[in-house]
Design a protein around this motif. Structure first.
Motif, PDB file in Angstrom:
ATOM      1  N   LEU A 254       0.817  -1.216   0.000  1.00 52.14           N
ATOM      2  CA  LEU A 254       0.000   0.000   0.000  1.00 52.14           C
ATOM      3  C   LEU A 254       0.848   1.262   0.000  1.00 52.14           C
ATOM      4  N   SER A 255       0.632   2.120  -0.973  1.00 49.15           N
ATOM      5  CA  SER A 255       1.175   3.477  -0.936  1.00 49.15           C
ATOM      6  C   SER A 255       0.285   4.288  -1.867  1.00 49.15           C
ATOM      7  N   LEU A 256       0.377   5.622  -1.779  1.00 51.30           N
ATOM      8  CA  LEU A 256      -0.567   6.466  -2.512  1.00 51.30           C
ATOM      9  C   LEU A 256      -0.620   6.154  -4.000  1.00 51.30           C
ATOM     10  N   ASN A 257       0.544   5.823  -4.590  1.00 58.35           N
ATOM     11  CA  ASN A 257       0.587   5.623  -6.035  1.00 58.35           C
ATOM     12  C   ASN A 257       0.511   4.161  -6.476  1.00 58.35           C
ATOM     13  N   ALA A 258       0.439   3.240  -5.514  1.00 60.69           N
ATOM     14  CA  ALA A 258       0.453   1.825  -5.875  1.00 60.69           C
ATOM     15  C   ALA A 258      -0.928   1.361  -6.354  1.00 60.69           C
ATOM     16  N   PRO A 259      -0.954   0.433  -7.307  1.00 62.57           N
ATOM     17  CA  PRO A 259      -2.249  -0.117  -7.737  1.00 62.57           C
ATOM     18  C   PRO A 259      -3.015  -0.746  -6.567  1.00 62.57           C
ATOM     19  N   GLU A 260      -2.279  -1.244  -5.570  1.00 58.04           N
ATOM     20  CA  GLU A 260      -2.928  -1.860  -4.406  1.00 58.04           C
ATOM     21  C   GLU A 260      -3.849  -0.866  -3.684  1.00 58.04           C
TER      22      GLU A 260
END
Ligand code: C2E
Ligand code: CA
Ligand code: CA
Ligand code: CA
Length: 278
Positions: free
Chosen positions: A210-216
């Motif tokens: 999880l991070s702001l730019n991750a597809p997750e």
């Protein structure tokens, strides 16, 4: 190249032989483990993300092997499923977990839910299982709604078998249902409308990245939106960092579980955690 290939082959066969000897040994030893009191149940708190309160915990089985030390359930559960010991072991875990939940409820004087993992194989045959569980819950005075059964998505795909019928019987008895490891393996969502599930547990493989730019991040958000539209609460597994916690809160995920809050702990430690949380 040919001899290197052969050497490689020999190497792998030896490793595979050792692996299979190890499994055979664990399989044999599992038959004694329960009666020799080698199992314990640990409990991992499930935290309400908005408030930080703990109203739930997952029961996780631990095996202390007399010679090998701690063996991971990820290794021995599949073996117990193969050799049939999962039925006796699973009933033992259930009994331990619900007794613990009843005890905690009287200790802290507020609502507490226990979640228990169920192997698909525990639903096959064994029609008496639901009746036995309900009888046990009555005996110890624990309302069925305080018990959540965690199952993997695969079990719901077995629509021709008798598993869905048993799940419906659980529901009728008031036991809650959680889909474990959501997002991995089976990709059909059709069962979500067929079975009235109460919780989805987002698999750790999503939480981990999880991070702001991750597809997750987009995937987790989509899961939460979909679940809430269907009146299902969401639990994120494997929460390890503050950032993950913040992002999960941001998208409205209901609960978090993971090392950031607590590892799975023995019953006595869980009781201390819960009393602090008053
Ligand atoms: P699971 O149901 O997906 O359980 C979550 C696993 O993630 C647990 O591993 C837990 O200790 C671990 N975990 C929790 N928080 C974190 C975290 O922040 N980071 C990381 N990396 N891991 C975290 P555990 O206890 O080793 O159990 C492994 C699997 O064994 C479970 O996966 C479940 O499928 C199975 N299992 C455990 N107990 C039982 C049981 O009583 N019955 C059945 N049928 N299966 C069980
Ligand atoms: Ca689980
Ligand atoms: Ca899981
Ligand atoms: Ca898992």
């Amino acid at each position: 190249a040919k001899s290197a290939g052969r050497g490689c082959y020999r190497f792998f066969t030896k490793a595979m032989q050792q692996e299979s000897d190890f499994r055979i040994r664990l399989s044999n030893d599992l038959h004694q483990a329960l009666h020799s009191k080698q199992f314990t149940v640990h409990y991992q708190p499930i935290v309400e993300l908005n408030t930080g309160h703990i109203h739930k915990a997952e029961a996780l089985l631990r095996w202390q092997h007399p010679e090998l030390g701690a063996v991971s359930p990820a290794i021995f559960i599949p073996i117990a499923e193969d050799n049939g010991t999962i039925h006796e072991i699973g009933n033992w875990v259930f009994t331990q977990a619900v007794n613990q939940a009843a005890h905690i409820q009287s200790l802290i004087g507020r609502d507490f839910q226990i979640t228990v993992n169920k192997s698909p194989i525990q639903f096959k045959g064994h029609d008496e299982i639901i009746h036995n569980w309900i009888t046990l819950l009555n005996d110890i005075n624990l309302p069925a709604k305080n018990v959540v059964v965690e199952i993997t998505e695969g079990i719901l795909m077995d629509v021709v078998g008798d598993i869905p019928d048993k799940l419906l019987a659980f529901r009728e008895a008031g036991i809650k249902i959680a889909i474990d490891d959501f997002g991995t393996g089976y990709s059909s969502l059709s069962y979500l409308k067929k079975f009235d599930v109460d919780y989805l547990k987002i698999d750790q493989s999503f939480t981990r990245h999880l991070s702001l730019n991750a597809p997750e991040f987009a995937l987790c958000e989509a899961i939460v939106v979909m679940a809430h539209r269907l009146n299902i609460k969401v639990i994120a597994e494997g929460v390890e960092t503050e950032l993950q916690r913040e992002l999960l809160k941001l998208i409205g995920c209901d609960y978090g579980q993971g090392y950031l809050f607590s590892k799975p702990v023995p019953a006595a430690e869980l009781e201390i955690l819960l009393q602090k949380d008053l």
